[in-house]
Motif scaffolding. Structure first.
Motif, short mmCIF file in Angstrom:
data_model
loop_
_atom_site.label_atom_id
_atom_site.label_comp_id
_atom_site.label_asym_id
_atom_site.label_seq_id
_atom_site.Cartn_x
_atom_site.Cartn_y
_atom_site.Cartn_z
N UNK A 190 0.85 -1.35 0.00
CA UNK A 190 0.11 -0.13 -0.11
C UNK A 190 0.89 1.24 -0.19
N UNK A 191 1.71 1.60 1.08
CA UNK A 191 2.46 2.56 1.09
C UNK A 191 1.80 3.93 1.20
N UNK A 232 -9.31 2.91 1.54
CA UNK A 232 -10.30 2.65 0.55
C UNK A 232 -10.47 1.08 0.38
N UNK A 233 -9.45 0.21 0.63
CA UNK A 233 -9.54 -1.20 0.75
C UNK A 233 -10.20 -1.63 1.79
N UNK A 234 -10.24 -0.75 2.93
CA UNK A 234 -10.93 -1.20 4.06
C UNK A 234 -12.33 -0.92 3.75
N UNK A 235 -12.79 0.19 3.25
CA UNK A 235 -14.02 0.36 2.63
C UNK A 235 -14.70 -0.59 1.88
N UNK A 271 -8.32 5.21 -7.44
CA UNK A 271 -9.18 4.44 -8.40
C UNK A 271 -8.50 3.52 -9.35
N UNK A 272 -7.21 3.97 -9.75
CA UNK A 272 -6.50 3.05 -10.60
C UNK A 272 -6.09 1.90 -9.58
N UNK A 273 -5.57 2.10 -8.52
CA UNK A 273 -5.12 0.89 -7.83
C UNK A 273 -6.45 -0.10 -7.57
N UNK A 274 -7.54 0.55 -7.06
CA UNK A 274 -8.44 -0.62 -6.93
C UNK A 274 -8.98 -1.25 -8.25
N UNK A 275 -9.01 -0.58 -9.34
CA UNK A 275 -9.35 -1.24 -10.46
C UNK A 275 -8.42 -2.44 -10.94
N UNK A 277 -13.74 8.30 -1.78
CA UNK A 277 -14.44 8.88 -3.26
C UNK A 277 -14.17 7.68 -4.21
N UNK A 278 -12.88 7.23 -4.16
CA UNK A 278 -12.35 6.12 -5.11
C UNK A 278 -13.10 5.02 -4.86
#
Length: 217
Positions: free
Chosen positions: A44-45, A52-55, A127-131, A213-214
């Motif tokens: 993550x860093x 965002x991952x937690x949500x 958003x890029x990371x989550x995608x 938001x992401x």
């Protein structure tokens, strides 16, 4: 896992310090750090990514200790990186995450502007990371293409946000950078610089809001 996350954060932030937050070095540093440590630690860093991952996972009770532990390790790594950078570059040459040319502007409207800028570009990056994480867009099993995609996302976010806010998009780095700079410069009357701790508000709240938001997107 904690050791790998800690080591990756140090590598990432020392690179940012040595390059003066050059977007290309930040992106490539993230690529190298994620390649070396990401498969074990998640890489993550960035507290905004962790949030965002937690949500996204929505396992509020079970994942809370993990999320807090990752955030704490990233903060510890960030402060360690700032200490190493001060030793390598000299304490007056550490990376100060403040908007270019606006170090003395502490008005509410400007702090809100910084918060919005940081939130918007963090949203793009996260958003890029989550995608990559949830849609499995990588075409390779070794994760290299995923890491490259995320690195490009960081390059775009920092390159665009840099002239506006300094391009933090990371609460962990923002916290360590501003507090370290405040300690160094605010205790030296001859430095000619003053770094207000109030900058912590936009550089922490903004990226965390961007991460939220992401996750919503």
């Amino acid at each position: 896992m904690a050791l790998f996350e800690y080591f990756g954060m140090i590598l990432f932030l020392v690179g940012i310090n040595c390059s003066g937050n050059d977007a290309s070095v930040a992106a490539l540093g993230l690529f190298v750090a994620a390649t070396l440590t990401g498969r074990l630690s998640g890489g993550h860093f960035n507290m905004a990514i962790t949030f965002a991952v937690y949500v996204m996972e929505a396992k509020w009770r079970n994942n809370l200790p993990i999320a807090l532990a990752v955030a704490a390790v990233d903060l510890l790594g960030a402060f360690t990186a700032m200490t190493i950078s001060a030793g390598l570059l000299g304490e007056k040459n550490v990376f100060i995450l403040i908007p270019p040319g606006e170090i003395n502007n502490l008005s509410t409207s400007y702090l809100l502007y910084l918060l919005i800028v940081e939130a918007f570009f963090t949203m793009i990056f996260v958003s890029t990371v989550l995608s990559v994480k949830y849609r499995k867009v990588s075409a390779t099993t070794d994760g290299m293409l995923s890491n490259l995609t995320i690195a490009i996302g960081l390059y775009v976010a920092v390159r665009m946000a840099g002239p506006l806010s300094g391009g933090g998009v990371n609460p962990s780095i923002g916290t360590a950078s501003i507090i370290t700079a405040a300690i160094i410069f605010n205790t030296d009357d001859e430095s000619g610089k003053y770094v207000s701790p109030i900058f912590l508000i936009p550089y922490i709240v903004g990226p965390l809001l961007g991460g939220l938001m992401a996750a919503g997107l």
